[in-house]
Scaffold this active site. Structure first.
Site, PDB file in Angstrom:
ATOM      1  CE  LYS A 134      -7.006  -1.346   2.831  1.00 32.96           C
ATOM      2  NZ  LYS A 134      -5.698  -1.610   2.823  1.00 32.96           N
ATOM      3  CG  ASP A 188      -1.962  -0.923   1.200  1.00 31.63           C
ATOM      4  OD1 ASP A 188      -1.743  -2.082   0.792  1.00 31.63           O
ATOM      5  OD2 ASP A 188      -3.145  -0.924   1.837  1.00 31.63           O
ATOM      6  CE  LYS A 193      -5.396   2.014   2.346  1.00 38.73           C
ATOM      7  NZ  LYS A 193      -4.098   1.247   3.019  1.00 38.73           N
TER       8      LYS A 193
END
Length: 329
Positions: free
Chosen positions: A265, A165, A229
């Protein structure tokens, strides 16, 4: 509302839609023209649609399915300076068996930790389907040189991370240095290789406008993100129904034009079962059923799992558990 990206050539943007979007990254100027040629976001319409979808009611069997689906989509997360190996091992055990009293409860999608805790997390989830995700690239601010960021990624992958991430350089993005952001994402993607899937974090609360969130979504997808995300969970405004809806529209439209499916996400601020189900409705009604799988949709959360487990037990037994039913993370 569909978002058709402007078509492109190496010389500029315009004309009929095309499936070939590679030319838009040929230079800073072509990338800028492409991103600023995306349709502007109707903020009122976006927020109204997100609010409307949030009123959908889901009952009984459908609710039980939605709760188990949401559990399976959680990236169970601890990203604190006080994280210890013991805390990470406990979190890994919880990810594998969220409810030790009911082995029918699904495991979570992943455990998300800092790079120095990846090896501990990997050991804790060994033998299960739970992935280990690691934040990297100088999380959460992203204020570091590229070689430092890539070293961060390499360390996490060497320790066994299945997913990375990364955070974008919001300062560069807001200054209009889109190619710099693109090049950093592509460098991280290349470093991940086939070892880890890449989630690109925009920190939507710092991007100021919905138009910027749309541009960041397309920029991340063009650069090779496997997921886009919303947030780090470290700022005041994190995932919201509206910004997640906007990103779902982007991945839907990107697949329509390129054939490439990208995950989404939302992270930060999603704490209750009711919230999680609202987001699942957004996914189904915007991107479609293909995204209703933890390979394509995740919740970045820590406390959400506890509420999902308590609501799951309520459906099964007709009563709420005591406060000691779930572990406190």
């Amino acid at each position: 509302m569909p978002t058709t990206a402007p078509s492109s050539t190496a010389e500029g943007v315009g004309g009929a839609p095309t499936h070939a979007l590679g030319d838009v990254t040929a230079s800073d100027s072509t990338l800028r023209r492409f991103l600023h040629g995306l349709p502007g976001v109707d903020a009122v319409g976006l927020e109204a649609r997100a609010a409307s979808l949030g009123t959908r009611s889901i009952k009984t069997t459908a609710k039980a399915y939605a709760i188990d689906l949401a559990i399976s989509m959680v990236d169970l997360t601890t990203l604190e300076g006080a994280d210890t190996p013991g805390k990470v091992r406990a979190l890994g055990a919880k990810a594998v068996h969220p409810d030790p009293t009911d082995r029918t409860a699904p495991g979570t999608a992943a455990v998300c930790v800092y790079p120095d805790m990846v090896a501990t997390a990997k050991e804790a989830v060994a033998g299960s389907d739970v992935k280990v995700a690691s934040v990297a690239t100088a999380f959460p601010a992203g204020r570091a040189a590229l070689d430092v960021k890539l070293a961060d990624v390499r360390d996490a992958i060497a320790a066994g991370a299945d997913e990375i991430d990364m955070v974008i350089d919001r300062g560069a993005f807001l200054a209009g240095k889109y190619l710099k952001v693109y090049d950093e994402i592509t460098a991280v993607k290349e470093t991940c290789g086939t070892s880890a899937r890449l989630k690109v974090i925009f920190e939507t609360g710092e991007l100021s406008t919905y138009d910027n969130i749309r541009r960041a979504s397309w920029l991340g997808m063009l650069a090779g993100a496997d997921f886009i995300k919303t947030s780090t969970g470290k700022v005041a405004v994190n995932a919201t129904p509206a910004n997640t809806l906007l990103m779902l529209e982007a991945v839907r439209d990107f697949r329509a034009q390129t054939g490439v499916q990208i995950g989404v996400k939302p992270a930060g601020g999603i704490r209750t079962t009711k919230d999680a189900i609202k987001f699942l409705v957004l996914v189904n009604e915007t991107a479609g059923e293909d995204w209703l799988d933890n390979h394509w949709f995740r919740f970045g959360a820590s406390s959400l799992l506890n509420d999902l487990l308590m609501q799951r037990q309520k459906l099964a037994t007709g009563r709420y558990s005591g406060p000691d039913y779930v572990t406190v993370d």
